[in-house]
Write an enzyme that holds these catalytic residues in place. Structure first.
Site, PDB file in Angstrom:
ATOM      1  N   ARG A 130       0.868  -1.188   0.000  1.00 32.50           N
ATOM      2  CA  ARG A 130       0.000   0.000   0.000  1.00 32.50           C
ATOM      3  C   ARG A 130       0.905   1.240   0.000  1.00 32.50           C
ATOM      4  O   ARG A 130       1.671   1.419   0.949  1.00 32.50           O
ATOM      5  CB  ARG A 130      -0.862  -0.032   1.262  1.00 32.50           C
ATOM      6  CG  ARG A 130      -1.798   1.150   1.450  1.00 32.50           C
ATOM      7  CD  ARG A 130      -2.462   1.088   2.849  1.00 32.50           C
ATOM      8  NE  ARG A 130      -3.146  -0.169   3.098  1.00 32.50           N
ATOM      9  CZ  ARG A 130      -3.444  -0.649   4.326  1.00 32.50           C
ATOM     10  NH1 ARG A 130      -3.143   0.071   5.406  1.00 32.50           N
ATOM     11  NH2 ARG A 130      -4.038  -1.818   4.470  1.00 32.50           N
ATOM     12  N   GLU A 139      -6.953  -7.710  14.079  1.00 37.40           N
ATOM     13  CA  GLU A 139      -7.543  -7.854  12.747  1.00 37.40           C
ATOM     14  C   GLU A 139      -7.261  -9.269  12.223  1.00 37.40           C
ATOM     15  O   GLU A 139      -6.128  -9.574  11.852  1.00 37.40           O
ATOM     16  CB  GLU A 139      -6.928  -6.813  11.786  1.00 37.40           C
ATOM     17  CG  GLU A 139      -7.065  -5.388  12.327  1.00 37.40           C
ATOM     18  CD  GLU A 139      -6.447  -4.302  11.443  1.00 37.40           C
ATOM     19  OE1 GLU A 139      -6.074  -4.586  10.293  1.00 37.40           O
ATOM     20  OE2 GLU A 139      -6.349  -3.162  11.927  1.00 37.40           O
TER      21      GLU A 139
HETATM   22  C1  LIG Z   1      -6.719  -0.518   7.487  1.00 35.89           C
HETATM   23  C2  LIG Z   1      -6.443  -1.984   7.734  1.00 35.89           C
HETATM   24  N1  LIG Z   1      -6.807  -2.746   6.573  1.00 35.89           N
HETATM   25  C3  LIG Z   1      -4.968  -2.185   8.053  1.00 35.89           C
HETATM   26  O1  LIG Z   1      -4.220  -2.613   7.200  1.00 35.89           O
HETATM   27  N2  LIG Z   1      -4.567  -1.867   9.303  1.00 35.89           N
HETATM   28  C4  LIG Z   1      -3.183  -1.938   9.680  1.00 35.89           C
HETATM   29  C5  LIG Z   1      -3.014  -1.652  11.148  1.00 35.89           C
HETATM   30  C6  LIG Z   1      -2.346  -0.956   8.871  1.00 35.89           C
HETATM   31  O2  LIG Z   1      -2.855   0.103   8.471  1.00 35.89           O
HETATM   32  O3  LIG Z   1      -1.154  -1.246   8.698  1.00 35.89           O
HETATM   33 ZN   LIG Z   2      -3.611  -4.954   6.910  1.00 36.37          ZN
END
Ligand SMILES: C[C@@H](N)C(=O)N[C@H](C)C(=O)O
Ligand SMILES: [Zn+2]
Length: 207
Positions: free
Chosen positions: A89, A184
């Site tokens: 990401r 999560e």
């Molecule tokens: C936003 C969620 N999908 C996620 O990836 N959370 C973790 C903590 C992150 O943003 O790294």
């Molecule tokens: Zn994640």
């Protein structure tokens, strides 16, 4: 960008990752075409309700990508496939997710851009399992990005089947060097993520 002490590769330095660099991003479906994508941030079907990726593509650093492929092989041998919700990401998207999350407990489910996310390092993956016989996603305690206690890895209020599926996913990933995030059920960090920089390379510049 993130805090000064975080190793950071901004978009304009995209070419600084050589083809031989272990941190080079590898596209999952290129090394395992059986991996299924449901890249939720490339659609409006995510907690922000907005499209955050111009392309639905899943990349990880080479060692993390190879580990996911090994997990995929084990899963398939037992009748399950991997469905990926998110992988690498770009940092700017972590910033957008953080800004879209209201102040309060939900911030615990999103990485602070000051430190960057392990997703920004190409070392975290969000995923579930689908049943190879039906093609359907398996039952899990919640949907993706449910920012409630029902998403916690130790939440025991879900159905027996969902708890079993959550454990199955965790078993496949942990056997290959990933560690599940406690909040999560869908998120796994690749061991050794500290060695990889936070990247802000857009998908179309990954190569
Ligand atoms: C936003 C969620 N999908 C996620 O990836 N959370 C973790 C903590 C992150 O943003 O790294
Ligand atoms: Zn994640």
């Amino acid at each position: 960008g993130p805090d000064k002490d975080v190793a950071f590769i901004p978009a304009k330095k995209a070419t600084s990752l050589a083809a031989t660099d272990p941190g080079r991003l590898v596209e999952l479906v290129k090394i395992d075409p059986t991996i299924r994508l449901d890249m939720r941030y490339a659609t409006t079907n995510n907690f922000t309700g907005t499209v955050l990726y111009s392309e639905a593509r899943a990349f990880l650093t080479a060692p993390a990508a190879q580990a996911v492929v090994r997990a995929s092989r084990t899963a398939r041998a037992e009748g399950f496939g991997l469905t990926i919700f998110d992988a690498y990401r770009p940092w700017r998207v972590t910033k957008k997710l953080w800004d879209a999350t209201p102040v309060g407990p939900k911030k615990n489910y999103v990485a602070n851009p000051k430190r960057g996310s392990k997703h920004n390092r190409g070392c975290a993956v969000d995923l579930s399992l689908h049943d190879l016989a039906t093609g359907e996603l398996v039952d899990m305690p919640t949907g993706f990005d449910d920012f409630s206690e029902k998403a916690h890895r130790d939440y025991m209020g879900a159905s027996a089947g969902a708890i079993e599926n959550r454990a199955r996913l965790q078993r496949y990933l942990e056997a290959e060097g990933f560690v599940g995030l406690s909040n999560e059920w869908w998120h796994f960090d690749f061991t050794g993520w500290e060695k990889f920089p936070v990247l802000d390379i857009p998908f179309d510049k990954v190569g």
